[in-house]
Design an enzyme around this catalytic site. Structure first.
Site, mmCIF file in Angstrom:
data_model
loop_
_atom_site.group_PDB
_atom_site.id
_atom_site.type_symbol
_atom_site.label_atom_id
_atom_site.label_comp_id
_atom_site.label_asym_id
_atom_site.label_seq_id
_atom_site.Cartn_x
_atom_site.Cartn_y
_atom_site.Cartn_z
ATOM 1 N N GLY A 194 -5.011 -6.364 -5.668
ATOM 2 C CA GLY A 194 -5.528 -5.820 -6.752
ATOM 3 C C GLY A 194 -4.158 -5.221 -7.404
ATOM 4 O O GLY A 194 -3.197 -4.927 -6.883
ATOM 5 N N GLY A 219 -3.191 -2.134 -10.615
ATOM 6 C CA GLY A 219 -3.481 -1.312 -11.689
ATOM 7 C C GLY A 219 -2.376 -0.305 -12.112
ATOM 8 O O GLY A 219 -1.185 -0.684 -11.763
ATOM 9 N N GLY A 220 -2.889 0.577 -12.807
ATOM 10 C CA GLY A 220 -1.757 1.688 -13.626
ATOM 11 C C GLY A 220 -1.096 2.333 -11.948
ATOM 12 O O GLY A 220 0.052 2.806 -12.299
ATOM 13 N N MET A 221 -1.736 2.487 -11.095
ATOM 14 C CA MET A 221 -1.138 3.059 -9.854
ATOM 15 C C MET A 221 -0.300 2.273 -9.068
ATOM 16 O O MET A 221 0.027 2.467 -8.049
ATOM 17 C CB MET A 221 -2.471 3.617 -9.207
ATOM 18 N N GLY A 222 -0.162 0.858 -9.533
ATOM 19 C CA GLY A 222 0.530 0.002 -8.594
ATOM 20 C C GLY A 222 -0.131 -1.251 -8.102
ATOM 21 O O GLY A 222 -1.193 -1.485 -8.675
ATOM 22 N N VAL A 255 -1.562 -4.037 -4.884
ATOM 23 C CA VAL A 255 -1.600 -3.916 -3.510
ATOM 24 C C VAL A 255 -1.741 -5.464 -3.036
ATOM 25 O O VAL A 255 -2.359 -6.077 -3.704
ATOM 26 C CB VAL A 255 -2.988 -3.144 -3.044
ATOM 27 N N LYS A 274 1.531 -1.715 -0.559
ATOM 28 C CA LYS A 274 1.336 -1.241 -1.763
ATOM 29 C C LYS A 274 2.680 -0.703 -2.675
ATOM 30 O O LYS A 274 3.458 -0.199 -2.052
ATOM 31 C CB LYS A 274 0.518 0.405 -1.824
ATOM 32 N N ASP A 280 -7.255 12.347 -7.001
ATOM 33 C CA ASP A 280 -7.959 11.426 -7.702
ATOM 34 C C ASP A 280 -9.061 10.635 -7.087
ATOM 35 O O ASP A 280 -9.052 9.537 -6.908
ATOM 36 C CB ASP A 280 -6.680 10.205 -8.108
#
Lengths: 680, 226
Positions: free
Chosen positions: A83, A85-88, A90, A105, A198
């Site tokens: 997956g 997203g904005g957070m990196g 995986v 990650k 978060d």
């Protein structure tokens, strides 16, 4: 240089109407009006864009392809992208040396403050690597490869809470199973000085054994961004507003402590229970789903805007939940804790009211039978005017009682409903038992008084002398009941009080009353005739019209019958005597005895006589004349109809022929009419 | 939402509706003009349409238009044009009906000044609608900024609303405003954020279901792109 150009062009223009300039971005002509100098298309495009727009904005993160990652991490077998997203991003991978699955990650690095990033990353990642808890995704390794920051983490074989929620509606049971694990993880991390910042369903992983594993601890801090803005950037879509963030995270991002996680936990809890986010003025969970109301307090306290008013430790949430699940709902004396953990709101009070009503009825009955005088009163009151009246009274009584109880319970129910979220209901202190008794007694007395006054206002005047007073005084008169029946009933009640139910004289009186009631029912024979005649009249009117002779004939008959019904006598004295005698004989000798048969025959004869009497007494000349007129009218009507029908028959014969069923029917009709005429 | 409030007529909702009409009357005017009507005719038509629209509780039929005030208003106008105009001609004018104070002269000027557009009246309507919406949003943003004492900043930075974050010349703007660059960055960031919020809010006002905002935004973008 482009920048300078842009700015110069966007300075407010003094004369925008005269020469429409092209938009420096898209080249379209700029419009006039209030938007002077602004290109609507670009303006709207920027507005529609949900870019983070933050000062530390970085270009959108594009997950590196698997090949790149495989090249960068030769010690791992990269199996694919899990997956991004904005957070990196995986990746699922395997460490062949240790023969274990891992999650890799990769963080979006860079941005304007890339310099700080590496340092912050190293500092925070060390803290994260120290975290070792069964409910926290373990960090095996971290580092930097060719400018790419990464974490090598425990691989969780399962799904995240968001996917769970999307797949099916979570039952409160699942929520109650998962939340304590989240509390454990948070408490542990907070003790280690790490704040997640978060917490959201996406970060709560659940493995195949329903074990919670919280991912991305502290990542928000490493990335130095508001989770809010992250959420907005994912794939350029609006992912929703930052509903999981504590208010202080938005207002004072620098002073966020572990209590922000408790707020987010509250949001996750609320969402798991209700399926909705606690936005704006939201209702407590127990008002949306079937869940113990005591969880409301836990959720609402976790969701307090002021961190000081929240739970100060995640472990408190867990222990509070354990208290709730450990004790049955009804045993807690708190105001909100109405015993309704399993009962849905709509029906919660009904069994209670029903139970109370039944208990009360039983109590009243028992009480009535226990004290003879009151028992007699009560039964007399119920039974004296016939069972319908008794039932009616019981129904009124029951309804009043139910309404009272229901009102009281509803009040209880509404108080917490009208509260603002987080408010507390102040219930009146429990009254001493004697006051409750006094209130109930007063209520019962008032109710009884009302029920007695309602059918008969004067009853109360006589209540003074209780049991030894003759009962007839308490009997309300019933309008339709003949006087002798009333007298008999009064007598019966008296006998019952004096001698008890089993005494022969009581049985006798009962039999007499039955007989009298039968007689009363039989009387309105004339009325039935009258009804029938009226129905016929209506029918004729419709068929023939008002002026038709047959209508007039029926009209005359109705007048006659009405007179009769007025004149019909109440059972004369000898009839009553005969009935009484019959009843007595029945009781003494049984149904089959000849004397009973005889008395029966006499009674029948008397009844017939009474019915015929008024007809026979109609010998006055006026009556005779009227009857003659009536007969004449009827005859005229019949012959008129006969003529019409015969004409019709002739027509039918011509058109249909002799054998047609229509003709046969017409013949039968004519025959009937002729017969009637002959009778007259 | 205004529309939801408008379902039950109350002084407040009536006022909200009137405000909504004040914002979006020009697209209607442009539509009527594009239909080939003269200036006077278009004025009369729009005025009497609004009179009708406000006096009847039109919003009850909104569900039929899938909750979009834009589509609903246009459908109502078309319906009105088809039925009403032929019958009533110009007698409606001043017939005891209170006029909305609409600036006709400006409208006519603006209509002429707008780039000549060969598009259909419907597309004109949508385009003008989007413009009216943006005007209102920018207007609200300005009012807010002025109220906060940031009027100067707004005038300086309003152009930044329509460009990408990456091309904003913070340093230059900071120099012009006599402020620290970091401060300007934060201020511009907030301004842009507030602009997006206001834009969504204003769009949501015209929708029955606020969840449709993104969809409406896309159709408005399409209208402006055309």
């Amino acid at each position: 240089m482009l920048l300078g150009l842009v700015v110069n062009d966007y300075k407010p223009m003094s004369t925008p109407l005269n020469e429409p300039k092209p938009c420096p971005s898209c080249g379209r002509a700029l419009p006039a009006g209030a938007l002077a100098g602004l290109c609507p298309a670009c303006l709207l495009a920027q507005g529609a864009q949900t870019d983070p727009g933050g000062p530390a904005d970085a270009p959108r993160f594009v997950p590196p392809p698997v090949e790149t990652i495989a090249r960068l991490f030769p010690q791992l077998e990269i199996l694919g992208l899990l997956g991004a997203g904005g957070m990196g991003a995986v990746y699922k991978a395997r460490q062949p040396v240790l023969d274990r699955w891992v999650a890799l990650k990769v963080l979006p690095a860079g941005g304007p403050n890339a310099a700080n990033f590496a340092e912050r990353f190293n500092r925070e990642a060390r803290a994260l690597a120290r975290l070792s808890h069964p409910n926290i995704v373990a960090v095996h390794e971290f580092g930097q490869v060719e400018g790419l920051h990464f974490f090598l983490m425990e691989f969780v074989d399962g799904t995240n809470l968001r996917q769970l929620e999307q797949a099916e509606r979570l039952s409160p049971r699942v929520a109650l199973q998962l939340i304590p694990q989240i509390c454990d993880a948070l408490q542990y991390a907070h003790d280690e000085g790490v704040v997640h910042r978060d917490i959201k369903p996406e970060n709560v992983l659940v493995d195949r054994k329903s074990r919670v594993k919280i991912a991305d601890f502290g990542l928000a801090k490493i990335l130095g961004r508001d989770p809010e803005e992250q959420r907005l950037t994912l794939d350029g879509q609006v992912m929703g507003t930052p509903h999981y963030m504590a208010p202080e995270q938005v207002e004072h991002p620098l002073s966020v402590d572990h209590r922000a996680d408790i707020y987010s936990l509250g949001v996750v809890f609320y969402e798991m229970l209700t399926g909705d986010l606690p936005i704006g003025k939201f209702s407590p969970p127990s008002r949306k789903v079937q869940v113990d109301v005591r969880f409301d307090e836990i959720v609402l306290r976790a969701l307090e805007n002021d961190p000081a008013r929240r739970y100060q430790h995640a472990s408190e949430v867990k222990s509070q939940m354990a208290t709730v699940t450990g004790t049955p709902a009804s045993e807690t004396p708190r105001p909100a804790a109405q015993p309704e953990s399993e009962v849905s709101r709509g029906t919660g009070w009904k069994p209670k009211v029903l139970g109370l009503a039944v208990a009360f009825c039983l109590f009243t009955l028992a009480f009535s039978f226990l004290s003879k005088g009151t028992g007699g009163l009560f039964m007399g009151w119920l039974g004296v005017a016939g069972w319908q009246s008794g039932v009616a009274r019981m129904v009124i009584f029951g309804l009043l009682l139910t309404a009272g109880i229901r009102h009281t319970l509803k009040q209880l129910w509404r108080t917490p409903q009208s509260l603002a979220p987080g408010g507390t209901a102040v219930l009146p202190p429990r009254a001493p038992w004697w006051r409750a008794c006094a209130v109930v007694l007063t209520g019962l007395i008032l109710l009884a008084a009302f029920c007695s006054i309602f059918p008969n206002r004067w009853v109360l005047q006589h209540v003074g002398g209780m049991p030894d007073r003759p009962l007839p005084t308490f009997m309300p008169p019933v309008v339709d009941e003949p006087a002798d029946l009333r007298a008999a009933k009064a007598h019966l009640a008296e006998l019952r009080v004096n001698f008890g139910e089993e005494h022969p004289s009581v049985q006798q009186a009962l039999a007499r009353i039955t007989e009298l009631e039968r007689l009363t029912r039989e009387q309105p024979q004339t009325r039935a005739d009258l009804r029938e005649a009226k129905a016929r009249l209506a029918e004729l009117r419709v068929t023939f019209g008002e002026g038709h002779p047959s209508v007039q004939a029926v009209q005359a008959r109705i007048t006659e019958l009405e007179r009769l019904s007025r004149e019909e006598p109440k059972a004369p004295a000898d009839l009553r005597e005969a009935a009484a005698h019959l009843a007595e004989l029945r009781v003494n000798f049984g149904e089959e005895h000849p004397s009973v048969q005889q008395a029966q025959a006499r009674l029948t004869a008397l009844l017939q006589m009474i019915r015929r009497e008024p007809m026979e007494s109609e010998d006055s000349p006026e009556a005779l004349a009227r009857r003659a007129r009536l007969v004449e009218q009827q005859r005229l009507a019949l012959s008129a109809q006969l003529r019409v029908e015969k004409t019709h028959l002739a027509e039918l014969r011509v058109t249909h022929g002799e054998q047609d069923p229509e003709v046969q029917r017409q013949l039968v009709l004519i025959k009937t009419l002729e017969d009637k005429l002959l009778e007259l | 939402m205004v529309l939801q409030a408008g379902r039950q007529s109350s002084p407040h909702s009536d006022q909200a509706l009137a405000e909504l009409c004040q914002t979006y009357w020009y697209p209607l005017y442009a539509y009527v003009r594009r239909q080939g009507k003269t200036k006077e005719d278009a004025e009369d038509l729009v005025q009497s349409f609004f009179a009708r629209f406000l006096e009847r509780n039109y919003l009850e039929g909104l569900a039929a238009e899938r909750g979009k005030f834009r589509a609903f208003l246009l459908a109502s106008l078309k319906n009105f044009l088809a039925n009403e105009w032929d019958r009533s001609q110009r007698q409606k004018r001043g017939g005891g009906v209170e006029h909305l104070s609409l600036n006709w002269q400006d409208a006519d000027d603006r209509f002429h000044l707008d780039p000549p557009d060969p598009a259909s009246p419907d597309r004109t309507f949508d385009r003008e609608w989007a413009m009216a919406l943006l005007e209102r949003v920018v207007g609200r943003l300005r009012t807010e900024c002025v109220a906060d004492g940031k009027g100067r900043l707004f005038e300086q930075a309003r152009g930044f609303l329509m460009v990408g974050q990456e091309v904003i010349p913070y340093a230059q703007a900071a120099a012009e405003l006599g402020l620290d660059e970091g401060t300007v960055r934060v201020a511009v960031h907030r301004l842009r954020k507030r602009y997006r919020e206001l834009l969504r809010d204003e769009i949501a006002q015209t929708l029955d279901d606020p969840a449709q905002v993104a969809e409406e935004l896309r159709s408005l973008q399409a209208a402006l792109a055309g």
